[in-house]
Design a protein around this motif. Sequence first.
Motif, PDB file in Angstrom:
ATOM      1  N   THR A   1      79.497  14.159 -28.018  1.00 42.97           N
ATOM      2  CA  THR A   1      80.220  13.598 -26.544  1.00 42.97           C
ATOM      3  C   THR A   1      81.429  13.195 -26.988  1.00 42.97           C
ATOM      4  OG1 THR A   1      77.860  12.847 -26.176  1.00 42.97           O
ATOM      5  CG2 THR A   1      79.673  11.953 -24.853  1.00 42.97           C
ATOM      6  N   THR A   2      82.446  13.760 -26.235  1.00 43.06           N
ATOM      7  CA  THR A   2      83.666  13.579 -26.385  1.00 43.06           C
ATOM      8  C   THR A   2      84.386  12.983 -24.985  1.00 43.06           C
ATOM      9  OG1 THR A   2      83.922  15.433 -27.910  1.00 43.06           O
ATOM     10  CG2 THR A   2      85.968  14.506 -26.889  1.00 43.06           C
ATOM     11  N   ILE A   3      85.133  11.947 -25.085  1.00 43.85           N
ATOM     12  CA  ILE A   3      85.787  11.400 -23.884  1.00 43.85           C
ATOM     13  C   ILE A   3      87.137  11.176 -24.051  1.00 43.85           C
ATOM     14  CG2 ILE A   3      85.651   9.398 -22.208  1.00 43.85           C
ATOM     15  CD1 ILE A   3      82.576   9.093 -23.031  1.00 43.85           C
ATOM     16  N   ARG A   4      88.014  11.666 -23.181  1.00 44.20           N
ATOM     17  CA  ARG A   4      89.528  11.568 -23.308  1.00 44.20           C
ATOM     18  C   ARG A   4      90.081  10.765 -22.088  1.00 44.20           C
ATOM     19  NH1 ARG A   4      93.776  13.044 -26.158  1.00 44.20           N
ATOM     20  NH2 ARG A   4      92.459  14.209 -27.707  1.00 44.20           N
ATOM     21  N   THR A   5      91.015   9.972 -22.152  1.00 47.04           N
ATOM     22  CA  THR A   5      91.814   9.643 -21.203  1.00 47.04           C
ATOM     23  C   THR A   5      93.069  10.261 -21.010  1.00 47.04           C
ATOM     24  OG1 THR A   5      92.797   7.926 -22.690  1.00 47.04           O
ATOM     25  CG2 THR A   5      90.912   7.152 -21.301  1.00 47.04           C
ATOM     26  N   GLN A   6      93.861  10.363 -19.820  1.00 47.25           N
ATOM     27  CA  GLN A   6      95.075  10.959 -19.368  1.00 47.25           C
ATOM     28  C   GLN A   6      96.033   9.793 -19.560  1.00 47.25           C
ATOM     29  OE1 GLN A   6      94.898  14.244 -19.030  1.00 47.25           O
ATOM     30  NE2 GLN A   6      92.649  13.814 -19.394  1.00 47.25           N
ATOM     31  N   VAL A   7      97.287  10.286 -19.304  1.00 45.58           N
ATOM     32  CA  VAL A   7      98.558   9.406 -19.585  1.00 45.58           C
ATOM     33  C   VAL A   7      98.263   8.240 -18.348  1.00 45.58           C
ATOM     34  CG1 VAL A   7     100.971   9.295 -18.978  1.00 45.58           C
ATOM     35  CG2 VAL A   7     100.179  11.123 -20.308  1.00 45.58           C
ATOM     36  N   GLY A   8      98.696   7.049 -18.487  1.00 50.66           N
ATOM     37  CA  GLY A   8      98.237   5.862 -17.566  1.00 50.66           C
ATOM     38  C   GLY A   8      96.965   5.601 -17.420  1.00 50.66           C
ATOM     39  N   GLU A   9      96.049   6.051 -17.933  1.00 51.56           N
ATOM     40  CA  GLU A   9      94.518   5.909 -17.500  1.00 51.56           C
ATOM     41  C   GLU A   9      93.790   4.984 -18.648  1.00 51.56           C
ATOM     42  OE1 GLU A   9      90.547   8.519 -16.888  1.00 51.56           O
ATOM     43  OE2 GLU A   9      91.975   9.416 -17.533  1.00 51.56           O
ATOM     44  N   GLN A  10      92.955   4.061 -18.080  1.00 53.73           N
ATOM     45  CA  GLN A  10      92.127   3.554 -19.115  1.00 53.73           C
ATOM     46  C   GLN A  10      90.697   3.916 -18.771  1.00 53.73           C
ATOM     47  OE1 GLN A  10      92.760  -0.851 -19.673  1.00 53.73           O
ATOM     48  NE2 GLN A  10      94.994  -0.347 -20.019  1.00 53.73           N
ATOM     49  N   GLN A  11      89.754   3.959 -19.628  1.00 56.64           N
ATOM     50  CA  GLN A  11      88.419   4.212 -19.345  1.00 56.64           C
ATOM     51  C   GLN A  11      87.433   3.412 -20.160  1.00 56.64           C
ATOM     52  OE1 GLN A  11      87.605   8.210 -18.854  1.00 56.64           O
ATOM     53  NE2 GLN A  11      85.400   7.866 -18.875  1.00 56.64           N
ATOM     54  N   THR A  12      86.262   2.907 -19.531  1.00 51.49           N
ATOM     55  CA  THR A  12      85.208   2.028 -20.073  1.00 51.49           C
ATOM     56  C   THR A  12      84.156   2.871 -20.397  1.00 51.49           C
ATOM     57  OG1 THR A  12      86.156  -0.017 -19.438  1.00 51.49           O
ATOM     58  CG2 THR A  12      83.767   0.030 -20.043  1.00 51.49           C
ATOM     59  N   ILE A  13      83.466   2.723 -21.491  1.00 54.00           N
ATOM     60  CA  ILE A  13      82.355   3.776 -22.054  1.00 54.00           C
ATOM     61  C   ILE A  13      81.450   3.003 -22.269  1.00 54.00           C
ATOM     62  CG2 ILE A  13      81.441   5.627 -23.307  1.00 54.00           C
ATOM     63  CD1 ILE A  13      85.056   5.545 -22.816  1.00 54.00           C
ATOM     64  N   GLN A  14      80.123   2.919 -22.221  1.00 52.03           N
ATOM     65  CA  GLN A  14      78.901   2.432 -22.700  1.00 52.03           C
ATOM     66  C   GLN A  14      78.207   3.160 -23.820  1.00 52.03           C
ATOM     67  OE1 GLN A  14      76.681   0.099 -20.148  1.00 52.03           O
ATOM     68  NE2 GLN A  14      74.851  -0.415 -21.584  1.00 52.03           N
ATOM     69  N   LEU A  15      78.230   2.830 -24.984  1.00 54.51           N
ATOM     70  CA  LEU A  15      77.589   3.697 -25.778  1.00 54.51           C
ATOM     71  C   LEU A  15      76.024   3.628 -25.796  1.00 54.51           C
ATOM     72  CD1 LEU A  15      79.909   3.136 -28.822  1.00 54.51           C
ATOM     73  CD2 LEU A  15      79.935   5.064 -27.369  1.00 54.51           C
ATOM     74  N   PRO A  16      75.085   4.500 -26.406  1.00 51.83           N
ATOM     75  CA  PRO A  16      73.726   4.521 -26.328  1.00 51.83           C
ATOM     76  C   PRO A  16      73.161   3.219 -26.669  1.00 51.83           C
ATOM     77  CG  PRO A  16      74.280   6.447 -27.148  1.00 51.83           C
ATOM     78  CD  PRO A  16      75.784   5.501 -27.461  1.00 51.83           C
ATOM     79  N   ASP A  17      73.698   2.312 -27.674  1.00 53.47           N
ATOM     80  CA  ASP A  17      73.074   0.899 -27.853  1.00 53.47           C
ATOM     81  C   ASP A  17      73.548  -0.168 -27.198  1.00 53.47           C
ATOM     82  OD1 ASP A  17      75.603   1.018 -29.019  1.00 53.47           O
ATOM     83  OD2 ASP A  17      75.260  -0.102 -30.782  1.00 53.47           O
ATOM     84  N   GLY A  18      74.360   0.042 -26.133  1.00 53.06           N
ATOM     85  CA  GLY A  18      74.884  -0.868 -25.215  1.00 53.06           C
ATOM     86  C   GLY A  18      76.421  -1.353 -25.816  1.00 53.06           C
ATOM     87  N   SER A  19      76.870  -0.800 -26.859  1.00 59.13           N
ATOM     88  CA  SER A  19      78.198  -1.180 -27.175  1.00 59.13           C
ATOM     89  C   SER A  19      79.171  -0.674 -26.223  1.00 59.13           C
ATOM     90  CB  SER A  19      78.413  -0.750 -28.782  1.00 59.13           C
ATOM     91  OG  SER A  19      77.541  -1.233 -29.574  1.00 59.13           O
ATOM     92  N   VAL A  20      80.417  -1.426 -25.980  1.00 62.15           N
ATOM     93  CA  VAL A  20      81.514  -0.863 -25.043  1.00 62.15           C
ATOM     94  C   VAL A  20      82.723  -0.604 -25.712  1.00 62.15           C
ATOM     95  CG1 VAL A  20      82.763  -1.639 -23.269  1.00 62.15           C
ATOM     96  CG2 VAL A  20      80.279  -2.220 -23.430  1.00 62.15           C
ATOM     97  N   VAL A  21      83.093   0.609 -25.387  1.00 65.15           N
ATOM     98  CA  VAL A  21      84.406   0.806 -25.597  1.00 65.15           C
ATOM     99  C   VAL A  21      85.305   0.888 -24.520  1.00 65.15           C
ATOM    100  CG1 VAL A  21      85.971   2.843 -26.908  1.00 65.15           C
ATOM    101  CG2 VAL A  21      83.424   2.358 -27.742  1.00 65.15           C
ATOM    102  N   VAL A  22      86.324   0.458 -24.696  1.00 67.90           N
ATOM    103  CA  VAL A  22      87.688   0.692 -23.603  1.00 67.90           C
ATOM    104  C   VAL A  22      88.731   1.469 -24.131  1.00 67.90           C
ATOM    105  CG1 VAL A  22      89.101  -0.419 -22.005  1.00 67.90           C
ATOM    106  CG2 VAL A  22      87.205  -1.547 -22.756  1.00 67.90           C
TER     107      VAL A  22
END
Length: 306
Positions: free
Chosen positions: A103-124
């Motif tokens: 599973t791949t997630i990419r942000t663009q210029v000037g964008e931030q994105q919050t992702i919740q991983l399968p175990d509940g961990s969070v990535v910004v």
Amino acid sequence: MSSKFNDDRFLARWLNNELTPEELSEFQKSSEYAAYKKMIAGAEALESPAFDEEALLARIKSQQKGQLIVTKRKVNYLRVAIAALLVLAFSFVFYTMLIPDLTTIRTQVGEQQTIQLPDGSVVVLNANSSIAYDEDDWVEERKVKLEGEAYFKVEKGNIFSVETHAGVVSVLGTQFTVRDVSDFFEVKCFEGSVKVESGDDQEILKPKKSARKIRGNRMIVRAIKGLSPEWLEGKTTFESVPVSQVFAALKNQYEIQFEGASFNPNMTYSGTFPHDDLNLALKVVFASLELDYELKNNGIVVISGQ
């Protein structure tokens, strides 16, 4: 695929009916036999239409005896080629099965994105960055591949690792950031402890500590301020970083490019610029660097020197 039945020479002997009875019996009991029979049936369907082989051989013998040997060698080469294709086909399927579906997630210029991983961990994810992970295998291995910069808030559990081009970060449950851009690798720990490995360097970071590695030099541990990264609040703050990192960060937040005068690669920058006002961001950065610039309408920032 290490079985002897996958060897092209073995398959060529089988196609030419050169196996011993013992070898043939063993091969017929293997799991590969049925699959190869299906594949060879498909290959044979592509061969030329049937013809009177005996008549052809008699005519060739009468005209040129040596030609029969040449024809036989051609048939043998064809069968060897088919055997090699079978090995390649099975190898392709085998290795394709080994490649995980990430599973791949990419942000663009000037964008931030919050992702919740399968175990509940969070990535910004910070701007112009990406992560990739295997969701199906997450319970067995919590591993994320990162390009760019991200903030992690990891739930407790087995080892959680972040892999970048410059190094690997391993934790059990904590909050930290990782930045890997060009020749700049930095990890900041805000909670818990973080293990950082890069080349021959290895450090265990405690809260409010960072590990930094520039251009492949030795890793340096530094103190940091705050309980979270400033870029979560819409501003980027650097302390004594190469100016190239500042320009890279500006390009990640705004649709701009830099042209013009070169600058000392050892020049460093300390300061903060906002993410929502390009003119103010450029004014703050270039005033600190004591460089002149001009912002064109097409998004080109022309540096005119000191």
